[in-house]
Design a protein around this motif. Structure first.
Motif, PDB file in Angstrom:
ATOM      1  N   ALA A 152     -40.097  51.206  34.535  1.00  0.00           N
ATOM      2  CA  ALA A 152     -40.790  51.995  34.994  1.00  0.00           C
ATOM      3  C   ALA A 152     -41.889  51.881  34.921  1.00  0.00           C
ATOM      4  CB  ALA A 152     -40.999  53.465  34.741  1.00  0.00           C
ATOM      5  N   PHE A 153     -42.593  50.223  33.661  1.00  0.00           N
ATOM      6  CA  PHE A 153     -43.623  50.136  32.988  1.00  0.00           C
ATOM      7  C   PHE A 153     -44.644  48.966  34.573  1.00  0.00           C
ATOM      8  CE2 PHE A 153     -46.726  46.459  32.050  1.00  0.00           C
ATOM      9  CZ  PHE A 153     -47.325  47.112  30.830  1.00  0.00           C
ATOM     10  N   TYR A 154     -43.010  48.768  35.792  1.00  0.00           N
ATOM     11  CA  TYR A 154     -43.753  48.152  36.873  1.00  0.00           C
ATOM     12  C   TYR A 154     -44.786  48.129  37.766  1.00  0.00           C
ATOM     13  CZ  TYR A 154     -41.361  43.692  34.554  1.00  0.00           C
ATOM     14  OH  TYR A 154     -40.999  42.432  33.442  1.00  0.00           O
ATOM     15  N   THR A 155     -44.146  49.123  37.915  1.00  0.00           N
ATOM     16  CA  THR A 155     -44.633  50.035  38.967  1.00  0.00           C
ATOM     17  C   THR A 155     -45.375  51.911  38.725  1.00  0.00           C
ATOM     18  OG1 THR A 155     -42.047  51.246  38.880  1.00  0.00           O
ATOM     19  CG2 THR A 155     -42.430  49.902  40.942  1.00  0.00           C
ATOM     20  N   LEU A 156     -45.129  51.829  37.730  1.00  0.00           N
ATOM     21  CA  LEU A 156     -46.018  52.710  37.033  1.00  0.00           C
ATOM     22  C   LEU A 156     -47.043  53.031  36.420  1.00  0.00           C
ATOM     23  CD1 LEU A 156     -43.536  55.679  36.067  1.00  0.00           C
ATOM     24  CD2 LEU A 156     -44.561  55.447  38.406  1.00  0.00           C
ATOM     25  N   VAL A 157     -47.738  51.245  35.904  1.00  0.00           N
ATOM     26  CA  VAL A 157     -48.093  51.040  35.069  1.00  0.00           C
ATOM     27  C   VAL A 157     -49.189  49.778  35.552  1.00  0.00           C
ATOM     28  CG1 VAL A 157     -48.657  50.188  33.088  1.00  0.00           C
ATOM     29  CG2 VAL A 157     -47.266  52.326  33.099  1.00  0.00           C
ATOM     30  N   SER A 158     -48.364  48.846  35.836  1.00  0.00           N
ATOM     31  CA  SER A 158     -49.209  47.336  36.113  1.00  0.00           C
ATOM     32  C   SER A 158     -49.253  47.115  37.784  1.00  0.00           C
ATOM     33  CB  SER A 158     -47.589  46.343  35.490  1.00  0.00           C
ATOM     34  OG  SER A 158     -47.822  44.992  36.189  1.00  0.00           O
ATOM     35  N   VAL A 159     -48.060  47.599  38.425  1.00  0.00           N
ATOM     36  CA  VAL A 159     -48.590  47.454  39.831  1.00  0.00           C
ATOM     37  C   VAL A 159     -48.840  48.583  40.716  1.00  0.00           C
ATOM     38  CG1 VAL A 159     -47.863  46.364  41.891  1.00  0.00           C
ATOM     39  CG2 VAL A 159     -47.459  45.210  39.592  1.00  0.00           C
ATOM     40  N   GLN A 160     -48.272  49.526  40.333  1.00  0.00           N
ATOM     41  CA  GLN A 160     -48.494  51.047  41.324  1.00  0.00           C
ATOM     42  C   GLN A 160     -47.378  50.834  42.243  1.00  0.00           C
ATOM     43  OE1 GLN A 160     -52.259  52.510  40.904  1.00  0.00           O
ATOM     44  NE2 GLN A 160     -51.596  54.278  41.821  1.00  0.00           N
ATOM     45  N   GLN A 161     -46.314  50.243  42.378  1.00  0.00           N
ATOM     46  CA  GLN A 161     -45.762  50.002  43.873  1.00  0.00           C
ATOM     47  C   GLN A 161     -45.272  49.149  43.703  1.00  0.00           C
ATOM     48  OE1 GLN A 161     -47.264  48.827  47.480  1.00  0.00           O
ATOM     49  NE2 GLN A 161     -47.881  46.725  46.772  1.00  0.00           N
ATOM     50  N   PHE A 162     -43.710  49.140  44.191  1.00  0.00           N
ATOM     51  CA  PHE A 162     -42.287  48.445  44.203  1.00  0.00           C
ATOM     52  C   PHE A 162     -42.444  47.386  45.406  1.00  0.00           C
ATOM     53  CE2 PHE A 162     -37.910  46.637  45.253  1.00  0.00           C
ATOM     54  CZ  PHE A 162     -37.507  46.424  43.660  1.00  0.00           C
ATOM     55  N   ASN A 163     -41.923  45.775  44.289  1.00  0.00           N
ATOM     56  CA  ASN A 163     -42.212  44.538  45.607  1.00  0.00           C
ATOM     57  C   ASN A 163     -40.618  44.110  45.548  1.00  0.00           C
ATOM     58  OD1 ASN A 163     -45.332  44.906  46.836  1.00  0.00           O
ATOM     59  ND2 ASN A 163     -45.416  44.081  44.846  1.00  0.00           N
ATOM     60  N   ARG A 164     -40.408  43.084  46.138  1.00  0.00           N
ATOM     61  CA  ARG A 164     -39.229  42.845  45.668  1.00  0.00           C
ATOM     62  C   ARG A 164     -39.402  41.797  44.822  1.00  0.00           C
ATOM     63  NH1 ARG A 164     -40.129  41.789  51.542  1.00  0.00           N
ATOM     64  NH2 ARG A 164     -38.337  42.258  52.909  1.00  0.00           N
ATOM     65  N   GLU A 165     -38.003  41.430  43.828  1.00  0.00           N
ATOM     66  CA  GLU A 165     -38.086  40.763  43.100  1.00  0.00           C
ATOM     67  C   GLU A 165     -39.180  40.894  41.704  1.00  0.00           C
ATOM     68  OE1 GLU A 165     -36.174  36.883  43.352  1.00  0.00           O
ATOM     69  OE2 GLU A 165     -36.005  37.352  45.343  1.00  0.00           O
ATOM     70  N   MET A 166     -39.981  41.541  41.661  1.00  0.00           N
ATOM     71  CA  MET A 166     -41.165  42.023  41.002  1.00  0.00           C
ATOM     72  C   MET A 166     -40.572  41.527  39.733  1.00  0.00           C
ATOM     73  SD  MET A 166     -41.807  45.950  40.944  1.00  0.00           S
ATOM     74  CE  MET A 166     -43.435  45.757  40.285  1.00  0.00           C
ATOM     75  N   THR A 167     -39.567  42.310  38.997  1.00  0.00           N
ATOM     76  CA  THR A 167     -39.713  41.415  37.477  1.00  0.00           C
ATOM     77  C   THR A 167     -39.680  39.961  37.130  1.00  0.00           C
ATOM     78  OG1 THR A 167     -37.069  41.373  37.519  1.00  0.00           O
ATOM     79  CG2 THR A 167     -37.556  43.580  37.069  1.00  0.00           C
ATOM     80  N   GLY A 168     -39.357  39.441  37.873  1.00  0.00           N
ATOM     81  CA  GLY A 168     -39.605  37.526  37.643  1.00  0.00           C
ATOM     82  C   GLY A 168     -38.445  37.376  36.924  1.00  0.00           C
TER      83      GLY A 168
END
Length: 417
Positions: free
Chosen positions: A320-336
Motif C-alpha cells: 500500500a505504501f507504493y500507491t498511497l504514499v510514494s507514487v499515488q497510482q499503480f504502475n506495472r511491476e512497481m515493486t522492482g
C-alpha cells in the motif's frame, strides 16, 4: 535465554575479509579519485526547536582518517581470527559508521549533504521492505518459506490503488492491500501446506503470476479508467506535535506518513507477540519441531495457515505504501523486486523481527543514498549508485551475518501420521 538477550557473534574469518575489502575500496577511491574542497553535513531543517549548526570537514583529510581507522579495526578483527576469537558486532557497527562517514565525505566533496533528508528518505524507502520482511519472518518462523513476498507487495499495491480510488478512502486502500496480501499467502498455503508442493517453486510461480495479472489488469482496466480506478487519495505526511520539532530526530522519525507510524507499531507488536506470548511460542515450536508441537496438542496445520495469512496481510500493507504514499497510482511491476530484498533482510536478520527491520533499513539507506548523491552532483558513476542497494544486499548476506540458521522445519511439509 530469550532472543533479545542472546549474545550476537560474527564469524571472524568472513568478517575480516569483508572489512579488508571495504577498507581497500575506500582507500582506492581516495587514491585514484581525489576530490577537492570541503564536505558540509547539514543537520538542521525548518521548524526545529533550534537549529543544529552545519558540520564542515575537509573531504580528503576525513576520508584518509577514516581509512586509517578502518585499517585498525580490520587488523583487530584479523588478530581475533588468528586467535580463534569472534569479532563483536559492536565493532562491525563502528566500522560501518566510519566507512559511511569516509565515503560520504569523499563522494560529497565541494557540496552540502542534507543528512536529515538522507535518513528520513531511507526510512521511507525501507517501509515496504520492513513490512515484507516481517511477513517473511512470520511465515518462515511457522515453517513456510515465503518466497512470494514480492507478489504480496505487488498485489497489495494494486488492491490499495483500486479500493482507495473506488471508495475514496486511503485507509480503505490499506485494508484492501492487507486482504490482497493475505489472499496471496492463502494460495501459497494451500499448495505448500495442504498439497505439499515445493514451497520455493510455488513462491516463484506466485510472483510471476501476480506480475502477469496486475500488468494485464493495468493495461486493460486501470489505464483506460485511471480517474475512477487508479487515482487513490494520498496518505500525506503528518508531523507529530512537539516530537516532530526535535532537531535531527524529529524530522527523521516523526514527520512521516501515517503508514510509517503504523510500521513502528507493527514491528513492536510482532516482536512482542513472537517472543512474549503463548501464540508466539506455538508458532516457533511449529517452525522448529512440528511433530513435537503436534504431540503436545498444537494444531500444526492451522497454526501455519494463520501465521502465513497474518504475514501476508502485513506484507500487503507494505504494498500500500507504493500507491498511497510514494507514487499515488499503480504502475506495472512497481515493486522492482523489493520482495527479494525483503527476503534477504529476513536472512540477514536471522529470522528475528527487530534485526530484519534493521537490515531492511540498511537496504533502504543504500537505495536513498544513490538518489541523494545524484542530486548533489557526486562524481560517483550513476551506474554504480544504481547497483549499490544490491551490492549491500549481497555483501550483508554473504559476509556480515556469520552463520545464519533458519527454523529447523522451514520448507518441510508436515504430514500427520
Amino acid at each position: 535465554m530469550s532472543a533479545d538477550l542472546e549474545v550476537i557473534t560474527v564469524v571472524s574469518k568472513k568478517t575480516s575479509v569483508v572489512l579488508a575489502v571495504v577498507t581497500l575500496a575506500l582507500a582506492a577511491a581516495a587514491l585514484f579519485g581525489p576530490q577537492e574542497g570541503d564536505t558540509t553535513f547539514r543537520l538542521a531543517t525548518r521548524n526545529d526547536f533550534f537549529e543544529l549548526p552545519d558540520v564542515t570537514v575537509p573531504a580528503m583529510g576525513t576520508t584518509w582518517t577514516m581509512v586509517v581507522l578502518l585499517a585498525l579495526i580490520t587488523a583487530e578483527s584479523t588478530r581475533r581470527y588468528l586467535r580463534t576469537r569472534t569479532t563483536p558486532v559492536w565493532l562491525v557497527v563502528v566500522f560501518a559508521i566510519l566507512a559511511m562517514i569516509g565515503f560520504l565525505a569523499w563522494a560529497a566533496a565541494g557540496s552540502t549533504l542534507p543528512v536529515v533528508g538522507l535518513i528520513a528518505g531511507s526510512i521511507a524507502l525501507a517501509v515496504p521492505l520492513v513490512f515484507g520482511a516481517l511477513g517473511g519472518v512470520l511465515g518462515e518462523r511457522a515453517g513456510v518459506v515465503n518466497i512470494a513476498i514480492d507478489g504480496q507487495l505487488l498485489a497489495g499495491a494494486f488492491a490499495a490503488a483500486v479500493v482507495a480510488s473506488v471508495i475514496g478512502s486511503s485507509w480503505a486502500g490499506v485494508v484492501g492491500a492487507m486482504a490482497a496480501g493475505a489472499l496471496v499467502a492463502l494460495i501459497l498455503g494451500v499448495f505448500a501446506i495442504s498439497y505439499y508442493v515445493e514451497q520455493v517453486i510455488v513462491g516463484v510461480v506466485l510472483n510471476v503470476l501476480i506480475i502477469g495479472f496486475t500488468s494485464f489488469m493495468f493495461g486493460q482496466v486501470l489505464a483506460p479508467n485511471a480517474e475512477a480506478l487508479n487515482s487513490p487519495p494520498r496518505l500525506a505526511p503528518y508531523a507529530i506535535p512537539v516530537l516532530g520539532d526535535i532537531p535531527l530526530i524529529g524530522p527523521v522519525l516523526f514527520r512521516q506518513s501515517p503508514i510509517v507510524y503504523l510500521l513502528y507499531v507493527t514491528v513492536a507488536v510482532v516482536a512482542w507477540a513472537l517472543y512474549r506470548t503463548k501464540w508466539g511460542l506455538r508458532v516457533r515450536a511449529v517452525g522448529e519441531h512440528p511433530k513435537a508441537a503436534d504431540t503436545v496438542g498444537i494444531n500444526v496445520i492451522a497454526t501455519r495457515y494463520r501465521t502465513l495469512l497474518l504475514g501476508g496481510a502485513i506484507a500487503g500493507m507494505g504494498g500500500a505504501f507504493y500507491t498511497l504514499v510514494s507514487v499515488q497510482q499503480f504502475n506495472r511491476e512497481m515493486t522492482g523486486g523489493a520482495g527479494y530484498i525483503a527476503l534477504a533482510a529476513v536472512i540477514f536478520g536471522k529470522w528475528d523481527p527487530i534485526r530484519a527491520t534493521l537490515a531492511a533499513l540498511l537496504f533502504g539507506f543504500a537505495s536513498n543514498l544513490q538518489g541523494v548523491l545524484s542530486v548533489i552532483g557526486s562524481p560517483v558513476p550513476s551506474e554504480f549508485m544504481l547497483m549499490l542497494p544490491y551490492i549491500v544486499t549481497v555483501v550483508a548476506v554473504a559476509g556480515l551475518v556469520g552463520i545464519s540458521r533458519g527454523p529447523a522445519a522451514v520448507g518441510l511439509p508436515y504430514k500427520k501420521a
